[in-house]
Design an enzyme around this catalytic site. Structure first.
Site, PDB file in Angstrom:
ATOM      1  N   GLU A 126      -5.635  -4.968  10.418  1.00  0.00           N
ATOM      2  CA  GLU A 126      -4.613  -3.954  10.618  1.00  0.00           C
ATOM      3  C   GLU A 126      -4.929  -3.154  11.879  1.00  0.00           C
ATOM      4  O   GLU A 126      -5.725  -2.194  11.833  1.00  0.00           O
ATOM      5  CB  GLU A 126      -4.571  -3.000   9.423  1.00  0.00           C
ATOM      6  CG  GLU A 126      -4.176  -3.671   8.133  1.00  0.00           C
ATOM      7  CD  GLU A 126      -3.526  -2.673   7.181  1.00  0.00           C
ATOM      8  OE1 GLU A 126      -2.409  -2.924   6.756  1.00  0.00           O
ATOM      9  OE2 GLU A 126      -4.139  -1.631   6.902  1.00  0.00           O
ATOM     10  N   HIS A 158      -9.398   1.159   4.571  1.00  0.00           N
ATOM     11  CA  HIS A 158      -8.085   1.288   5.222  1.00  0.00           C
ATOM     12  C   HIS A 158      -8.222   2.239   6.420  1.00  0.00           C
ATOM     13  O   HIS A 158      -9.028   3.173   6.392  1.00  0.00           O
ATOM     14  CB  HIS A 158      -7.053   1.826   4.222  1.00  0.00           C
ATOM     15  CG  HIS A 158      -5.670   1.843   4.795  1.00  0.00           C
ATOM     16  ND1 HIS A 158      -5.208   2.893   5.533  1.00  0.00           N
ATOM     17  CD2 HIS A 158      -4.670   0.923   4.757  1.00  0.00           C
ATOM     18  CE1 HIS A 158      -3.963   2.621   5.922  1.00  0.00           C
ATOM     19  NE2 HIS A 158      -3.619   1.426   5.465  1.00  0.00           N
ATOM     20  N   ASN A 211       0.864  -1.185   0.000  1.00  0.00           N
ATOM     21  CA  ASN A 211       0.000   0.000   0.000  1.00  0.00           C
ATOM     22  C   ASN A 211       0.897   1.230   0.000  1.00  0.00           C
ATOM     23  O   ASN A 211       1.495   1.563   1.019  1.00  0.00           O
ATOM     24  CB  ASN A 211      -0.906  -0.010   1.238  1.00  0.00           C
ATOM     25  CG  ASN A 211      -1.696   1.276   1.357  1.00  0.00           C
ATOM     26  OD1 ASN A 211      -1.910   1.978   0.360  1.00  0.00           O
ATOM     27  ND2 ASN A 211      -2.144   1.606   2.563  1.00  0.00           N
ATOM     28  N   GLU A 268      -6.616   4.687   7.430  1.00  0.00           N
ATOM     29  CA  GLU A 268      -6.501   6.134   7.165  1.00  0.00           C
ATOM     30  C   GLU A 268      -7.783   6.668   6.514  1.00  0.00           C
ATOM     31  O   GLU A 268      -8.163   7.822   6.739  1.00  0.00           O
ATOM     32  CB  GLU A 268      -5.256   6.403   6.313  1.00  0.00           C
ATOM     33  CG  GLU A 268      -3.984   6.235   7.150  1.00  0.00           C
ATOM     34  CD  GLU A 268      -2.812   5.622   6.440  1.00  0.00           C
ATOM     35  OE1 GLU A 268      -2.747   5.692   5.197  1.00  0.00           O
ATOM     36  OE2 GLU A 268      -1.941   5.061   7.121  1.00  0.00           O
ATOM     37  N   GLY A 313       2.204   2.281  10.733  1.00  0.00           N
ATOM     38  CA  GLY A 313       3.156   3.375  10.606  1.00  0.00           C
ATOM     39  C   GLY A 313       3.796   3.799  11.917  1.00  0.00           C
ATOM     40  O   GLY A 313       4.405   4.859  12.000  1.00  0.00           O
ATOM     41  N   SER A 344       3.204  -2.073  10.453  1.00  0.00           N
ATOM     42  CA  SER A 344       4.655  -2.025  10.686  1.00  0.00           C
ATOM     43  C   SER A 344       5.360  -3.341  10.340  1.00  0.00           C
ATOM     44  O   SER A 344       6.258  -3.778  11.054  1.00  0.00           O
ATOM     45  CB  SER A 344       4.950  -1.619  12.128  1.00  0.00           C
ATOM     46  OG  SER A 344       4.493  -0.297  12.343  1.00  0.00           O
ATOM     47  N   LYS A 384       0.072   4.304  -0.274  1.00  0.00           N
ATOM     48  CA  LYS A 384      -0.570   5.519   0.261  1.00  0.00           C
ATOM     49  C   LYS A 384      -0.349   6.679  -0.725  1.00  0.00           C
ATOM     50  O   LYS A 384      -0.384   6.456  -1.929  1.00  0.00           O
ATOM     51  CB  LYS A 384      -0.032   5.838   1.656  1.00  0.00           C
ATOM     52  CG  LYS A 384       0.003   4.609   2.560  1.00  0.00           C
ATOM     53  CD  LYS A 384       0.319   4.934   3.992  1.00  0.00           C
ATOM     54  CE  LYS A 384       0.568   3.649   4.757  1.00  0.00           C
ATOM     55  NZ  LYS A 384       0.148   3.723   6.131  1.00  0.00           N
TER      56      LYS A 384
HETATM   57  C1  PEP Z   1      -0.741   0.131   5.714  1.00  0.00           C
HETATM   58  O1  PEP Z   1      -0.668   1.223   5.159  1.00  0.00           O
HETATM   59  O2  PEP Z   1      -1.662  -0.623   5.430  1.00  0.00           O
HETATM   60  C2  PEP Z   1       0.269  -0.243   6.694  1.00  0.00           C
HETATM   61  C3  PEP Z   1       0.153  -1.378   7.300  1.00  0.00           C
HETATM   62  O3  PEP Z   1       1.299   0.665   6.910  1.00  0.00           O
HETATM   63  P1  PEP Z   1       2.703   0.369   7.636  1.00  0.00           P
HETATM   64  O4  PEP Z   1       3.225  -0.936   7.056  1.00  0.00           O
HETATM   65  O5  PEP Z   1       3.566   1.521   7.300  1.00  0.00           O
HETATM   66  O6  PEP Z   1       2.437   0.215   9.095  1.00  0.00           O
END
Ligand code: PEP
Length: 252
Positions: A171, A99, A10, A101, A177, A216, A12
């Site tokens: 998630e 997601h 992803n 965000e 992040g 992460s 973003k």
């Molecule tokens: C994501 O954007 O779905 C995500 C898991 O981000 P990160 O790996 O940076 O935590």
């Protein structure tokens, strides 16, 4: 049916058409097709068409592309939005929905996620529905209730769910992040719960639905997470932006 594990990047709001093209050129040279997994990219929508064209020109059918978000309507006066039909036309083979965000920065609701999953089904594309609890909800012991509600309400409008193609990503919001990751044991427990919820909805077909973990993930923890019970793949943000790092994860 998508091969497991499913390794999904992803991006973003990173890597516009030029940077995405450079990434892809390097990725296609260095990552050889593997029959034992699925690799998916969710680039910014403006980078999608050039990336799919590049992959098509290279004759690579092993890489799938998706969009990070859609509007549920087919077309209309919705400035700034993209429909499922348009995403498909630009080469999307899958649609990311809900997601964290989108939910927590842009205020997307379960009801809107449901309309987006329905729109994906309308155009015959699989959707990847994200669920996950915030830290305060985790500390209040609400994780199970939050993720099962997000799952149930997210898929509520999809017709013939039993035969629809879709994926789920667990998630935890506090892990995205932040450098914090759910332990494989904790993640497994939630994946098992989600599988059992799916079982109540679609019976034995639940076993075929890939459930990805995200939060992460990097080259240091990808293999351990993938080896954990009920984790069928990974959804990766930050660590998917560097081609060398992403290849390490995609080959985990
Ligand atoms: C994501 O954007 O779905 C995500 C898991 O981000 P990160 O790996 O940076 O935590």
């Amino acid at each position: 049916m998508l091969k497991r594990p499913v390794l999904a990047a992803n991006w973003k709001m990173h890597l516009g058409p030029v940077a995405a093209g450079e990434f892809m050129r390097s990725f296609l040279e260095r990552y050889k097709p593997r029959p034992d997994r699925t690799v998916i990219f969710f680039p910014p929508a403006v980078s999608l068409a050039s990336m799919t064209a590049m992959v098509r020109a290279a004759g690579r059918t092993d890489v799938l592309f998706g969009v990070q978000n859609i509007h549920w309507a087919e077309k209309g006066a919705f400035t700034g939005e993209t429909s499922a039909e348009m995403a498909k036309e630009a080469g999307a083979g899958i649609i990311l929905v809900g997601h964290s965000e989108r939910r927590h920065v842009f205020g997307e609701t379960d009801a809107q996620c449901a309309k987006k999953c329905l729109a994906a089904a309308r155009v015959g594309l699989p959707f990847l529905l994200c669920v996950g609890e915030k830290m305060a909800q985790r500390e209040a012991g609400e994780t199970a209730a939050v993720v099962t509600r997000q799952l149930r309400e997210g898929v509520a409008q999809v017709p013939n769910l039993i035969s629809a193609e879709f994926l789920i990503a667990y998630e935890p919001v506090w892990a995205i992040g932040t450098g914090l990751t759910a332990t494989p044991v904790d993640a497994s427990a939630i994946h098992t719960l989600l599988r059992s919820e799916l079982g109540a909805m679609i019976g034995t077909r639940a076993a075929e639905i890939p459930i990805l973990y995200g939060g992460s993930v990097g080259p240091g923890n990808a293999a351990t997470l993938l080896a954990a019970n009920e984790i069928d793949g990974l959804l990766v943000g930050g660590s998917s932006l560097d081609v060398t790092t992403w290849i390490k994860i995609a080959e985990s």
